[in-house]
Design a protein around this motif. Structure first.
Motif, PDB file in Angstrom:
ATOM      1  N   THR A  47      32.833  57.894  32.689  1.00 30.78           N
ATOM      2  CA  THR A  47      33.701  57.793  33.858  1.00 30.78           C
ATOM      3  C   THR A  47      34.576  59.035  33.959  1.00 30.78           C
ATOM      4  O   THR A  47      34.940  59.626  32.939  1.00 30.78           O
ATOM      5  N   GLN A  49      37.483  58.856  35.378  1.00 28.02           N
ATOM      6  CA  GLN A  49      38.853  58.360  35.338  1.00 28.02           C
ATOM      7  C   GLN A  49      39.383  58.401  33.903  1.00 28.02           C
ATOM      8  O   GLN A  49      38.745  57.885  32.996  1.00 28.02           O
ATOM      9  N   GLU A  50      40.549  59.007  33.735  1.00 27.41           N
ATOM     10  CA  GLU A  50      41.138  59.089  32.398  1.00 27.41           C
ATOM     11  C   GLU A  50      42.058  57.917  32.120  1.00 27.41           C
ATOM     12  O   GLU A  50      42.260  57.552  30.959  1.00 27.41           O
ATOM     13  N   LYS A  51      42.628  57.331  33.154  1.00 24.67           N
ATOM     14  CA  LYS A  51      43.538  56.200  32.990  1.00 24.67           C
ATOM     15  C   LYS A  51      43.266  55.191  34.082  1.00 24.67           C
ATOM     16  O   LYS A  51      43.225  55.537  35.262  1.00 24.67           O
ATOM     17  N   VAL A  52      43.073  53.932  33.689  1.00 22.39           N
ATOM     18  CA  VAL A  52      42.787  52.863  34.630  1.00 22.39           C
ATOM     19  C   VAL A  52      43.757  51.721  34.344  1.00 22.39           C
ATOM     20  O   VAL A  52      43.874  51.280  33.200  1.00 22.39           O
ATOM     21  N   CYS A  66      36.592  53.420  26.525  1.00 20.52           N
ATOM     22  CA  CYS A  66      37.947  53.115  26.986  1.00 20.52           C
ATOM     23  C   CYS A  66      38.635  52.259  25.929  1.00 20.52           C
ATOM     24  O   CYS A  66      37.983  51.472  25.235  1.00 20.52           O
ATOM     25  N   GLU A  85      36.451  48.670  38.180  1.00 19.34           N
ATOM     26  CA  GLU A  85      37.063  49.987  38.303  1.00 19.34           C
ATOM     27  C   GLU A  85      36.176  51.124  37.793  1.00 19.34           C
ATOM     28  O   GLU A  85      36.174  52.211  38.359  1.00 19.34           O
ATOM     29  N   VAL A  86      35.446  50.892  36.689  1.00 19.91           N
ATOM     30  CA  VAL A  86      34.721  51.989  36.034  1.00 19.91           C
ATOM     31  C   VAL A  86      33.206  51.802  35.971  1.00 19.91           C
ATOM     32  O   VAL A  86      32.499  52.692  35.517  1.00 19.91           O
TER      33      VAL A  86
END
Length: 110
Positions: A47, A49-52, A66, A85-86
């Motif tokens: 992913t 995205q680093e922060k979800v 994660c 989200e991911v």
């Protein structure tokens, strides 16, 4: 009295540098090195995205992994919401207990 002023400044600067080094190291530790994580997740694909944020819990992601501290929701809920989200999840564990194949399938089905 003038001799204590430089010493005080030196101690202050040393303390500030020490604190900065300590917190920088803690914040930049690799995802795999953070053993305090309650949730550990393996994604099907990396992913970007680093922060979800999932139900108020921050998941930190790097590539296809994660981690997060314990949240307020049940692990099954966290898994399903993170998947939204991911993307698809390959493995999910909460407090060291890995989800079964059936739980992973349900997580990915939501």
């Amino acid at each position: 009295m003038t001799l204590s002023l430089p010493r005080t400044r030196l101690l202050t600067v040393a303390a500030a540098l020490g604190y900065t080094a300590f917190t920088f190291g803690a914040l930049t530790a690799p995802v795999e090195a953070r053993d305090a994580a309650y949730y550990k997740v393996q994604l099907a694909e990396p992913t970007a995205q680093e922060k979800v944020i999932v139900r108020g819990t921050a998941f930190v992601c790097r590539d296809d992994k994660c981690i997060a501290a314990k949240g307020r929701s049940r692990a099954e809920v966290m898994c399903g919401r993170l998947r939204k989200e991911v993307g698809p999840i390959v493995s999910f564990s909460a407090d060291g207990t890995a989800f079964t194949a059936e739980q992973i399938a349900a997580c990915n089905a939501d």
